[in-house]
Design a protein around this motif. Structure first.
Motif, PDB file in Angstrom:
ATOM      1  N   UNK A   1      31.658  31.200  17.095  1.00  0.00           N
ATOM      2  CA  UNK A   1      30.303  30.911  15.993  1.00  0.00           C
ATOM      3  C   UNK A   1      28.688  30.920  16.581  1.00  0.00           C
ATOM      4  N   UNK A   2      28.767  31.835  16.246  1.00  0.00           N
ATOM      5  CA  UNK A   2      26.800  32.258  16.103  1.00  0.00           C
ATOM      6  C   UNK A   2      26.116  31.135  15.821  1.00  0.00           C
ATOM      7  N   UNK A   3      26.372  30.073  14.537  1.00  0.00           N
ATOM      8  CA  UNK A   3      25.549  29.716  13.698  1.00  0.00           C
ATOM      9  C   UNK A   3      25.743  28.134  14.621  1.00  0.00           C
TER      10      UNK A   3
ATOM     11  N   UNK B   1      28.226  30.637   4.541  1.00  0.00           N
ATOM     12  CA  UNK B   1      28.596  32.233   4.848  1.00  0.00           C
ATOM     13  C   UNK B   1      30.668  31.816   6.023  1.00  0.00           C
ATOM     14  N   UNK B   2      29.835  31.239   7.035  1.00  0.00           N
ATOM     15  CA  UNK B   2      30.908  31.222   8.013  1.00  0.00           C
ATOM     16  C   UNK B   2      32.255  30.709   7.431  1.00  0.00           C
TER      17      UNK B   2
ATOM     18  N   UNK C   1      39.080  29.335   7.804  1.00  0.00           N
ATOM     19  CA  UNK C   1      39.802  28.469   7.355  1.00  0.00           C
ATOM     20  C   UNK C   1      40.440  27.955   8.513  1.00  0.00           C
ATOM     21  N   UNK C   2      40.683  27.206   8.996  1.00  0.00           N
ATOM     22  CA  UNK C   2      41.580  26.465  10.082  1.00  0.00           C
ATOM     23  C   UNK C   2      43.363  25.517   9.061  1.00  0.00           C
ATOM     24  N   UNK C   3      43.980  26.018   9.007  1.00  0.00           N
ATOM     25  CA  UNK C   3      44.329  24.810   8.522  1.00  0.00           C
ATOM     26  C   UNK C   3      46.258  24.431   9.359  1.00  0.00           C
TER      27      UNK C   3
END
Length: 311
Positions: free
Chosen positions: A1-3, A119-120, A125-127
């Motif tokens: 992810x960019x952040x 925001x990300x 969300x990872x489950x």
């Protein structure tokens, strides 16, 4: 992810000094054009970053500038790797540490990056658990995790396939696979680690003995090699089957030969006739076994018994 990449870029410059766009691109595994855009984003966020052209040029932070990534305690720093796994973090008893470290990281970010990170977090969300379980609860998971971290030898009473065993092992690492926790551990004096499912540990005692974790042991590489070996041993043969359009949607196949009425023919790897019989029965009338003959006969016999049962 960019952040995350922007933060990594900032820390690279802070820790290593001047770096070229090419060097940054290689470190972050992105294109040079992406680095240019990221640098512009950092500029817009108020980061005192400047670049110099030429052979000895590159990007550099103004002297004295430091990010505010400070204040993390040692346990909080250790929990950083679990930020994207809130469920497993909770199972390990680290929810509070993960939350605290995340808040400190967000507070240290410039406003623009902080809003981007938030925001990300609201959109992805990872489950790690599957649909048919609430996780892999074990009363001994936190003790195993502590022993892994502290490099302490443990004695476990383990429920094996055929009988219960008691073993003293050196736990090298924990792995979460398909919602289940496994500990990779070696018996003292053995150079070959084994894998134990944590949920099958009936009793555990942490000893006062410490062990030296092999410096060249790579947990991820060891696990991937084990998975590859497991999959290779599973495939003992192949079967040729016909699938209806509905069956193909439930059992995707490669290199299928298209036939009439949307049916296709394909060759699939199988573990054994018994295993393939059970798996293919789940497709009902949407599959027909063509080969091997023994598997086709098993399917025919089962179909006849089902027809007699429901007659």
């Amino acid at each position: 992810m960019r952040a995350s990449r922007l933060l990594s870029l900032l820390l690279l410059l802070q820790n290593r000094g001047r770096l070229t766009a090419g060097q940054l691109a290689a470190e972050l595994e992105v294109s040079v054009r992406t680095i240019y855009r990221d640098v512009e984003a950092l500029h817009a966020a108020g980061v005192p970053l400047y670049g110099e052209a030429g052979h000895d040029g590159g990007y550099q932070l103004l002297d004295g500038f430091r990010t505010r990534l400070t204040g993390l305690t040692e346990p909080e720093a250790g929990a950083l790797a679990l930020h994207a796994l809130p469920g497993p973090a909770a199972e390990l008893g680290l929810s509070a540490l993960v939350a605290a470290s995340r808040l400190k990281l967000e507070a240290a970010l410039p406003v623009a990056l902080r809003e981007r990170a938030q925001a990300i977090a609201q959109r992805f969300h990872l489950d790690a658990t599957n649909w048919y379980t609430d996780g892999d609860p074990s009363p001994h998971l936190s003790a195993v995790a502590a022993a892994v971290w502290e490099e302490r030898r443990i004695t476990i009473h383990y429920r094996g396939w055929e009988r219960d065993v008691e073993r003293t092992v050196d736990p090298y690492g924990l792995v979460l696979k398909g919602g289940r926790w496994y500990v990779v551990a070696a018996r003292p004096g053995s150079a070959r680690p084994a894998t134990y499912r944590v949920n099958q540990i009936v009793a555990l005692t942490t000893t006062d003995e410490r062990f030296a974790r092999p410096a060249d042991f790579d947990l991820a590489a060891h696990w991937q090699a084990g998975v590859a070996d497991f999959r290779a041993r599973l495939v003992t043969g192949h079967a040729t089957i016909r699938l209806s359009p509905a069956g193909r949607a439930r059992w995707p196949v490669d290199d299928a030969v298209e036939g009439e009425h949307g049916w296709c023919t394909a060759t699939i790897p199988i573990e054994s006739v018994d295993h393939a019989h059970g798996e293919l029965l789940r497709l009902g009338v949407d599959v027909e076994v063509l080969d091997p003959p023994e598997l086709r006969e098993r399917m025919r016999q089962t179909a006849n018994r089902l027809a007699a049962r429901y007659a």
